[in-house]
Scaffold this motif. Structure first.
Motif, short mmCIF file in Angstrom:
data_model
loop_
_atom_site.label_atom_id
_atom_site.label_comp_id
_atom_site.label_asym_id
_atom_site.label_seq_id
_atom_site.Cartn_x
_atom_site.Cartn_y
_atom_site.Cartn_z
N MET A 1 -32.69 36.26 -0.98
CA MET A 1 -31.41 35.71 -1.56
C MET A 1 -31.30 33.68 -1.64
O MET A 1 -32.39 33.64 -0.86
CB MET A 1 -29.89 35.27 -0.67
CG MET A 1 -29.83 36.83 -0.17
SD MET A 1 -29.09 37.13 0.97
CE MET A 1 -27.11 36.72 -0.04
N GLU A 2 -31.11 33.21 -2.60
CA GLU A 2 -31.86 31.62 -2.87
C GLU A 2 -30.35 30.62 -3.32
O GLU A 2 -29.43 31.59 -3.85
CB GLU A 2 -32.48 31.64 -4.27
CG GLU A 2 -34.03 32.36 -3.81
CD GLU A 2 -34.46 32.09 -5.09
OE1 GLU A 2 -34.41 31.44 -6.42
OE2 GLU A 2 -35.60 32.86 -5.30
N PHE A 3 -30.20 30.07 -2.34
CA PHE A 3 -28.52 29.20 -2.63
C PHE A 3 -29.66 27.84 -3.16
O PHE A 3 -30.18 26.87 -2.77
CB PHE A 3 -27.80 29.33 -1.29
CG PHE A 3 -27.98 30.54 -1.03
CD1 PHE A 3 -26.70 31.11 -1.57
CD2 PHE A 3 -28.87 31.42 -0.05
CE1 PHE A 3 -26.86 31.74 -0.50
CE2 PHE A 3 -28.47 32.45 0.26
CZ PHE A 3 -26.93 32.87 0.52
N ARG A 4 -29.14 27.27 -4.35
CA ARG A 4 -29.49 26.53 -4.84
C ARG A 4 -28.76 25.33 -5.21
O ARG A 4 -27.39 25.75 -5.16
CB ARG A 4 -30.01 26.86 -6.29
CG ARG A 4 -31.03 27.78 -6.18
CD ARG A 4 -30.58 28.34 -7.90
NE ARG A 4 -32.18 28.97 -7.98
CZ ARG A 4 -33.25 29.13 -8.49
NH1 ARG A 4 -34.10 28.22 -8.82
NH2 ARG A 4 -34.38 29.74 -7.91
N ALA A 5 -28.22 23.93 -4.81
CA ALA A 5 -27.85 22.77 -4.32
C ALA A 5 -28.11 21.80 -4.95
O ALA A 5 -29.38 21.37 -4.91
CB ALA A 5 -27.03 22.91 -3.57
N PRO A 6 -27.45 21.05 -5.30
CA PRO A 6 -28.43 19.72 -6.06
C PRO A 6 -29.50 18.70 -4.96
O PRO A 6 -30.14 18.31 -5.39
CB PRO A 6 -27.20 18.90 -6.57
CG PRO A 6 -25.45 18.96 -6.65
CD PRO A 6 -26.04 20.58 -5.91
N GLU A 7 -29.34 19.25 -3.99
CA GLU A 7 -30.21 18.94 -2.57
C GLU A 7 -31.30 19.27 -2.68
O GLU A 7 -31.93 19.02 -1.84
CB GLU A 7 -29.33 18.45 -1.42
CG GLU A 7 -27.90 17.82 -1.31
CD GLU A 7 -26.68 18.27 -1.60
OE1 GLU A 7 -25.86 17.71 -2.22
OE2 GLU A 7 -26.94 20.33 -2.02
N GLY A 8 -31.22 21.15 -3.32
CA GLY A 8 -32.54 21.68 -3.16
C GLY A 8 -32.31 23.19 -3.22
O GLY A 8 -31.01 23.46 -3.14
N THR A 9 -33.14 24.12 -2.79
CA THR A 9 -32.78 25.12 -2.81
C THR A 9 -33.50 26.24 -1.23
O THR A 9 -33.96 25.77 -0.62
CB THR A 9 -33.73 26.20 -3.93
OG1 THR A 9 -33.00 25.41 -5.39
CG2 THR A 9 -33.68 27.28 -3.83
N ALA A 10 -32.57 26.72 -0.69
CA ALA A 10 -32.54 27.31 0.58
C ALA A 10 -32.97 28.73 0.20
O ALA A 10 -32.69 29.32 -0.83
CB ALA A 10 -31.30 26.90 1.37
N VAL A 11 -33.89 29.16 0.59
CA VAL A 11 -34.71 30.67 0.63
C VAL A 11 -34.66 31.38 1.93
O VAL A 11 -35.12 30.82 2.84
CB VAL A 11 -36.14 30.53 0.06
CG1 VAL A 11 -36.13 32.04 -0.39
CG2 VAL A 11 -36.19 30.25 -1.31
#
Length: 144
Positions: free
Chosen positions: A86-96
């Motif tokens: 699961m990838e969560f993308r935000a302006p601060e970066g991506t959490a995988v």
């Protein structure tokens, strides 16, 4: 009475370092919002040290267990025989994160037991939702 499903899942946060740290995230489903699921990450797992909650389509999670899904901020895809990425993308970066696919399938089955896929619209109260959007608190304005 509305039943809400909350299920902790073990996830591994993928970082630049070779070691993936284990975290416990919580999946959440409320039949009052039948199209959505939420995944909450605890404060120690986030850059800012505050709990973070992502809301995304239940259909995205379900489809992503079998094939890559998602074009936006949340993407889900199978990884090997027993994991889902699961990838969560935000302006601060991506959490995988990697999550056990079996845990996700149990969660999806539980949500479908409450609200079967394709029947979500039956749980919506469009008049109430419209009134809330319009700021109607149930009182009529009798000014002339």
């Amino acid at each position: 009475m509305s039943t809400v499903i909350e299920q902790p899942v073990q996830a591994r946060l993928v970082a630049a370092a070779p070691q993936m740290s284990r975290i416990t995230a919580t999946l959440h489903y409320d039949p009052c919002d039948p199209f959505a699921v939420r995944m909450t990450f605890p404060a120690p797992a986030t850059l800012d040290g505050v709990e973070v909650c992502w809301t995304f389509a239940r259909e995205l999670l379900t489809a992503g267990l079998d094939q890559p899904e998602g074009d936006g901020d949340v993407r889900v895809r199978p990884y090997g025989s027993g994991r889902t990425v699961m990838e969560f993308r935000a302006p601060e970066g991506t959490a995988v994160v990697h999550v056990d696919t079996g845990e996700l399938r149990l969660f999806v089955r539980a949500t479908n037991a409450l609200v079967p896929a394709g029947r979500e619209h039956l749980r919506l109260d469009l008049d109430e939702d419209l009134a809330r959007l319009m700021g109607d608190d149930g009182q009529q304005d009798h000014t002339s």
